[in-house]
Design a protein around this motif. Structure first.
Motif, short mmCIF file in Angstrom:
data_model
loop_
_atom_site.label_atom_id
_atom_site.label_comp_id
_atom_site.label_asym_id
_atom_site.label_seq_id
_atom_site.Cartn_x
_atom_site.Cartn_y
_atom_site.Cartn_z
N GLY A 92 0.85 -1.18 0.00
CA GLY A 92 0.00 0.00 0.00
C GLY A 92 0.89 1.24 0.00
O GLY A 92 1.95 1.24 0.63
N ASP A 203 -2.16 -0.29 -4.11
CA ASP A 203 -3.30 0.49 -3.61
C ASP A 203 -2.78 1.63 -2.77
O ASP A 203 -1.92 1.44 -1.92
N LEU A 205 -3.06 4.30 -0.01
CA LEU A 205 -3.83 4.54 1.21
C LEU A 205 -4.14 6.02 1.41
O LEU A 205 -4.95 6.38 2.26
#
Ligand code: HPA
Length: 236
Positions: A92, A203, A205
């Motif tokens: 992340g 991804d 955050l």
């Protein structure tokens, strides 16, 4: 044979790629290696050995999280003579400089986990990547036009947890979060082996953006190619 690996002595190559996901280990072996054979199936934590351009390479899944990773790294080093461990995974993003698909070469890995505290108290060990592997990966990324950041990540024991909990780390320049590298570096250091974690940012955050399935797959391919180029350089 160890408590978690059924491979015989000599079944693993000296260099092992370590994804978390067993099916990703299978995919890596089938996609990138020649003459592949499965060497572990215990707990479906799949392991394979094959070759790339004549170099023997293994792929072993670690499962998720630090205790699981430490078990496999320890057994590979101490029972099978593995010398080089390269984690290939996603992370992340927790720093604005890191964009989706960017690769992070983890120079160091902080943690909120307790394993090192248990083993190394009163010291706070500072786990670091092997410099030779790190340099080779940074060079390979530059040659191939892969956007790679060299810096710190954090290996967290919390996948679900309070929002904004990484803010203090962002403020200290930490780039990404995953769940394995800190202990991988520690176990490698303790066993006299070398280790590097290569992570694709899947991804973010900060923005909530995430790679779609197709981009995820192609970025993973890019990262595995990088890891294998580092491995190949070891024999040159
Ligand atoms: N947290 C922990 N590990 C991860 C994440 C995350 O958000 N993304 C990919 N691996």
């Amino acid at each position: 044979m160890t408590p978690h690996l059924e491979a015989r002595p000599g079944d693993y190559a000296e260099t092992v790629l370590l994804p978390g996901d067993p099916l990703r280990a299978k995919w890596i072996a089938e996609t990138f290696l020649d003459d592949v054979r499965q060497v572990n199936g215990i707990r479906n934590c799949l392991g394979f050995t094959g070759s790339v351009k004549g170099l023997a390479v293994s792929v072993q899944a670690t499962g998720m999280g630090q205790p699981s990773t430490a078990i496999y790294a320890h057994e590979l080093i101490h029972f099978y003579g593995v010398k080089t461990l390269i984690r290939v995974g996603t992370c992340g993003g927790i720093h604005p400089s890191v964009k989706l698909r960017d690769v992070i070469l983890a120079q160091t890995a902080s943690t909120d986990g307790a394993m090192n505290r248990i083993a190394l108290a009163p010291f706070e060990f500072a786990p670091a990547a092997d410099f030779g592997l790190l340099r080779a990966a940074a060079d390979a990324a530059e040659r191939h036009g892969v956007k790679a950041h060299v810096g710190g990540i954090v290996s967290s024991d919390l996948f679900y947890g309070p929002e904004d909990r990484y803010r203090v780390l962002t403020d200290h320049g930490v780039l990404g979060v995953e769940m394995e590298a800190n202990t991988l570096y520690t176990v490698a250091a303790r066993g006299g082996a070398r280790a590097l974690a290569i992570c694709t940012m899947s991804d973010c955050l900060i923005t909530g953006a995430a790679l779609d399935a197709a981009s995820r797959q192609s970025s993973l391919k890019e990262m595995i190619a990088l890891a294998l180029e580092v491995a190949a350089g070891l024999q040159a």
